[in-house]
Motif scaffolding. Structure first.
Motif, PDB file in Angstrom:
ATOM      1  N   SER A  23     -11.955   2.370  -0.983  1.00  0.00           N
ATOM      2  CA  SER A  23     -10.599   2.427  -0.445  1.00  0.00           C
ATOM      3  C   SER A  23     -10.044   1.029  -0.191  1.00  0.00           C
ATOM      4  O   SER A  23      -8.874   0.746  -0.495  1.00  0.00           O
ATOM      5  N   LYS A  69      -6.627  -1.036  -2.079  1.00  0.00           N
ATOM      6  CA  LYS A  69      -5.521  -1.615  -1.300  1.00  0.00           C
ATOM      7  C   LYS A  69      -5.373  -3.103  -1.593  1.00  0.00           C
ATOM      8  O   LYS A  69      -4.254  -3.613  -1.752  1.00  0.00           O
ATOM      9  N   LYS A  70      -6.500  -3.806  -1.661  1.00  0.00           N
ATOM     10  CA  LYS A  70      -6.441  -5.242  -1.964  1.00  0.00           C
ATOM     11  C   LYS A  70      -5.942  -5.469  -3.392  1.00  0.00           C
ATOM     12  O   LYS A  70      -5.171  -6.401  -3.656  1.00  0.00           O
ATOM     13  N   PHE A  95      -2.220  -5.022  -3.461  1.00  0.00           N
ATOM     14  CA  PHE A  95      -1.549  -6.128  -2.768  1.00  0.00           C
ATOM     15  C   PHE A  95      -1.468  -7.366  -3.661  1.00  0.00           C
ATOM     16  O   PHE A  95      -0.385  -7.936  -3.871  1.00  0.00           O
ATOM     17  N   ALA A 153       1.895   2.067  -4.287  1.00  0.00           N
ATOM     18  CA  ALA A 153       1.590   2.325  -2.877  1.00  0.00           C
ATOM     19  C   ALA A 153       1.796   3.793  -2.521  1.00  0.00           C
ATOM     20  O   ALA A 153       1.065   4.338  -1.687  1.00  0.00           O
ATOM     21  N   GLU A 211      -1.259   5.791  -3.419  1.00  0.00           N
ATOM     22  CA  GLU A 211      -2.333   5.562  -2.450  1.00  0.00           C
ATOM     23  C   GLU A 211      -2.052   6.283  -1.129  1.00  0.00           C
ATOM     24  O   GLU A 211      -2.947   6.881  -0.527  1.00  0.00           O
ATOM     25  N   GLU A 216      -4.258   9.235   0.638  1.00  0.00           N
ATOM     26  CA  GLU A 216      -4.739   9.113   2.015  1.00  0.00           C
ATOM     27  C   GLU A 216      -4.379  10.351   2.836  1.00  0.00           C
ATOM     28  O   GLU A 216      -5.162  10.803   3.676  1.00  0.00           O
TER      29      GLU A 216
END
Length: 287
Positions: A212, A216-217, A220, A250, A253, A257
């Motif tokens: 996870s 996210k990284k 980004f 995003a 994701e 979540e």
């Protein structure tokens, strides 16, 4: 759970529900638009970077990484949806087992007090399971920093199941049901614990942290480098383009979540409270 018409396209396009990812991401989208515009201005007007510079080769890297990130997000959303759908199937099994148990007991029991007992406790199991799965402590049972020895709260679904089983065993001892009938009831009773255990598995086993965090990284840094590669060719139009790419990535994701834990309080989580109420209604009709 949100009620909607799957065939009403225009409602989806022009209506923004409170659970829509645009509302959650809007502040970050504004910040990214400002960031992309600033990078575009610096490249074009301050540093005066031209198409002959090496910066124009950055989009090649973005093209390759875009393919990789798309595969990761597809796997991510599919895994999250599998967890959501498995939770729905488990609660569907709980509904069917509650009905089957009520139907069998309605034929076996003659005493009104016994029938009243099961009218109360069969739907009570679903209600207690709903509350158990919405308890934040349930999701922490496998965490290394949680000491289960200091938790003095009993497992409430197990306690309800124990009361039901003891009652059925008392009926057998009192000769109100036969040994064959006791065996017939065993499958539904066992299914209650099976459903509870499977739901707990979903609840207290999140997606691995490293996976996870990496996604996210990845999103980004992918978004943060986009303006450097496309400012030359797009100019100030790089801002809306980067914002749109960020919104897509995003949002996927965020959706993953939300649905990977189907027993929460989000708009798209399973309506376990409503299902428990329906079980109560059906059991009272049968017994």
């Amino acid at each position: 759970m949100i009620s909607y018409n799957t065939k009403d396209w225009f409602t989806f396009i022009f209506h923004f529900h409170k659970s829509d990812t645009v509302r959650k991401l809007f502040p970050i989208m504004i910040a990214i638009a400002i960031y992309a515009s600033t990078v575009g201005y610096l490249e074009i007007y301050y540093f005066k970077i031209t198409k002959n510079d090496y910066v124009q080769n950055i989009p090649i890297m973005h093209g390759m990484l875009g393919f990789v990130i798309s595969l990761l997000l597809v796997f991510r959303t599919n895994t999250a949806y599998d967890r959501w759908w498995e939770g729905r199937k488990l609660w569907g099994n709980l509904v069917n087992n509650s009905r089957n148990l009520a139907i069998k007991l309605s034929a076996m029991l003659k005493d009104e007090n016994d029938r009243k007992f099961f009218r109360k406790f069969i739907p009570l199991y679903a209600d207690i399971l709903h509350k158990h799965l919405h308890d934040s402590e349930t999701s922490k049972q496998l965490f290394e920093d949680v000491d289960l020895e200091i938790d003095h709260h009993k497992h409430k679904p197990n306690q309800v199941k124990r009361i039901i089983f003891h009652k059925i065993n008392d009926l057998y001892d009192a000769k109100k049901i036969s040994g064959e009938q006791l065996i017939i009831l065993n499958d539904e009773l066992q299914a209650f614990t099976d459903v509870c255990g499977a739901c707990e598995r979903i609840k207290n086993t999140p997606i691995p942290y490293s996976y996870s965090a990496f996604i996210k990284k990845f999103i980004f840094f992918y978004i943060m480098t986009l303006p450097f590669g496309y400012s030359i060719s797009l100019g100030y139009y790089v801002a809306p383009v980067v914002v749109f790419v960020f919104y897509v990535l995003a949002s996927l994701e965020l959706i993953a979540e939300e649905i990977e834990d189907p027993f929460g309080d989000d708009e798209n989580d399973l309506p376990t409270k409503k299902i428990a109420e329906n079980i109560k209604k059906h059991v009272e009709e049968l017994i």
